[in-house]
Write an enzyme that holds these catalytic residues in place. Structure first.
Site, PDB file in Angstrom:
ATOM      1  N   ASN A  12     -10.620  -3.761  -6.060  1.00 39.59           N
ATOM      2  CA  ASN A  12      -9.935  -2.685  -6.784  1.00 39.59           C
ATOM      3  C   ASN A  12     -10.650  -2.258  -8.079  1.00 39.59           C
ATOM      4  O   ASN A  12     -10.350  -1.213  -8.639  1.00 39.59           O
ATOM      5  CB  ASN A  12      -8.472  -3.047  -7.097  1.00 39.59           C
ATOM      6  CG  ASN A  12      -7.553  -2.923  -5.897  1.00 39.59           C
ATOM      7  OD1 ASN A  12      -6.530  -3.596  -5.801  1.00 39.59           O
ATOM      8  ND2 ASN A  12      -7.889  -2.047  -4.951  1.00 39.59           N
ATOM      9  N   ASP A  54       0.834  -1.205   0.000  1.00 42.99           N
ATOM     10  CA  ASP A  54       0.000   0.000   0.000  1.00 42.99           C
ATOM     11  C   ASP A  54       0.872   1.260   0.000  1.00 42.99           C
ATOM     12  O   ASP A  54       1.979   1.260   0.544  1.00 42.99           O
ATOM     13  CB  ASP A  54      -0.914  -0.031   1.242  1.00 42.99           C
ATOM     14  CG  ASP A  54      -2.109   0.897   1.088  1.00 42.99           C
ATOM     15  OD1 ASP A  54      -2.337   1.412  -0.025  1.00 42.99           O
ATOM     16  OD2 ASP A  54      -2.818   1.108   2.084  1.00 42.99           O
TER      17      ASP A  54
HETATM   18  C1  FPP Z   1      -2.010   0.086  -3.301  1.00 37.95           C
HETATM   19  O1  FPP Z   1      -1.557   1.421  -3.275  1.00 37.95           O
HETATM   20  C2  FPP Z   1      -1.450  -0.588  -4.458  1.00 37.95           C
HETATM   21  C3  FPP Z   1      -2.154  -1.228  -5.415  1.00 37.95           C
HETATM   22  C4  FPP Z   1      -3.620  -1.343  -5.414  1.00 37.95           C
HETATM   23  C5  FPP Z   1      -1.489  -1.836  -6.579  1.00 37.95           C
HETATM   24  C6  FPP Z   1      -0.247  -2.583  -6.304  1.00 37.95           C
HETATM   25  C7  FPP Z   1       0.406  -2.850  -7.608  1.00 37.95           C
HETATM   26  C8  FPP Z   1       1.720  -2.801  -7.822  1.00 37.95           C
HETATM   27  C9  FPP Z   1       2.717  -2.599  -6.731  1.00 37.95           C
HETATM   28  C10 FPP Z   1       2.253  -2.939  -9.188  1.00 37.95           C
HETATM   29  C11 FPP Z   1       1.943  -4.235  -9.831  1.00 37.95           C
HETATM   30  C12 FPP Z   1       2.721  -5.365  -9.265  1.00 37.95           C
HETATM   31  C13 FPP Z   1       2.686  -6.627  -9.739  1.00 37.95           C
HETATM   32  C14 FPP Z   1       3.489  -7.686  -9.092  1.00 37.95           C
HETATM   33  C15 FPP Z   1       1.834  -7.029 -10.858  1.00 37.95           C
HETATM   34  P1  FPP Z   1      -2.626   2.593  -3.356  1.00 37.95           P
HETATM   35  O2  FPP Z   1      -2.855   2.937  -4.764  1.00 37.95           O
HETATM   36  O3  FPP Z   1      -3.859   2.196  -2.600  1.00 37.95           O
HETATM   37  O4  FPP Z   1      -1.864   3.748  -2.605  1.00 37.95           O
HETATM   38  P2  FPP Z   1      -2.502   4.887  -1.699  1.00 37.95           P
HETATM   39  O5  FPP Z   1      -3.085   4.213  -0.487  1.00 37.95           O
HETATM   40  O6  FPP Z   1      -1.355   5.743  -1.367  1.00 37.95           O
HETATM   41  O7  FPP Z   1      -3.536   5.580  -2.539  1.00 37.95           O
END
Ligand code: FPP
Length: 246
Positions: free
Chosen positions: A66, A18
């Site tokens: 998501n 996250d």
């Molecule tokens: C959460 O951060 C992250 C995600 C929903 C996506 C995670 C994806 C990756 C790290 C890239 C893809 C990786 C692979 C292995 C395919 P957020 O967007 O909720 O962050 P925030 O809480 O700061 O808004």
């Protein structure tokens, strides 16, 4: 189910990655920039984990929930995977990483299905570390699909116990999760692995996922090594402490 409760390095580590969006925002960049950096972090972390003796690393890349994100962010994440597989698969394969993907594959685009199939098949003989990508995954989905498949196999209620049920869950091939980490400052599980973290040690860090690296891994492992894992039992070394402990 867990093997050696005293091991200092977790055999199986699971991470909720996250903080990508906030990491990008701090740099006045779009959220996608954070996800892109997050992808590079996955590559770095899988290597660092393998070096430390972690055998299974499971990361939450896209949850069943998501889909509620803006359409451009959802499609951005899908494209990131396609580009990521094309760009990094060979490097991961050469590094001895076995890739496995868990989650509902029925509802993801065909191109993505093909990319995941390719990632899995081309690394199937690797054994240095297994990187499981949870994609379109939810802990509740996992339990429901396990029930459905068990029923489909004609199992009678009395044939279903914890061991049998476990065999139908998405991570049946892996040992139980020893260490669960969530980056980004929130203190919740967010429907990631539910069944599999029953006895996992939990570590929550404020570090945003793109900044996660060797220091944070070593801190989490050091914290894990200090924990007294009893799996519902009692401490064997100190009868006095055990007596007051439940
Ligand atoms: C959460 O951060 C992250 C995600 C929903 C996506 C995670 C994806 C990756 C790290 C890239 C893809 C990786 C692979 C292995 C395919 P957020 O967007 O909720 O962050 P925030 O809480 O700061 O808004």
């Amino acid at each position: 189910m867990a093997d050696d409760p005293n091991r200092a390095v977790p055999r199986h580590m699971a991470i909720v990655m996250d903080g990508n969006g906030r990491w990008a925002k701090k740099r006045f960049m779009p959220r996608f920039f954070g996800h892109k950096a997050g992808m590079d972090t996955v590559l770095r972390v899988v290597d660092l984990c393998a070096e430390r003796g972690v055998e299974y690393l499971t990361v939450f890349a896209f949850s069943s929930e998501n889909w509620k994100r803006p359409a451009d962010e959802v499609s951005g994440l899908m494209s990131l995977v396609l580009v990521g597989v094309a760009k990094y698969l060979q490097r991961l394969a050469d590094a001895g990483v076995r890739i496995r993907v868990i989650g509902d594959r029925e509802t993801i685009p065909d191109k993505l299905k093909a990319a995941w199939d390719q990632a899995e098949s081309s690394t199937a003989n690797n054994s240095r570390i297994t990187l499981t990508v949870a994609f379109n995954y939810g802990g509740r989905w996992d339990m429901v699909q396990a029930c459905r498949r068990a029923m489909n196999d004609g199992l009678k209620p009395e044939q279903v116990d914890e061991k049998t049920f476990d065999r139908y869950t998405a991570l049946a091939y892996a040992p139980e999760v020893d260490l669960f980490i969530r980056t980004g400052g929130e203190v919740r599980i967010s429907n990631f692995l539910l069944w599999q973290i029953a006895y996992a040690e939990l570590v929550f860090t404020d570090c945003l996922w793109p900044d996660f690296g060797a220091q944070q891994i070593d801190e989490a492992i050091a914290s894990f090594a200090k924990r007294d894992r009893r799996f519902g039992g009692i401490r064997e070394t100190s009868p006095a402490a055990a007596a007051v402990d439940s």
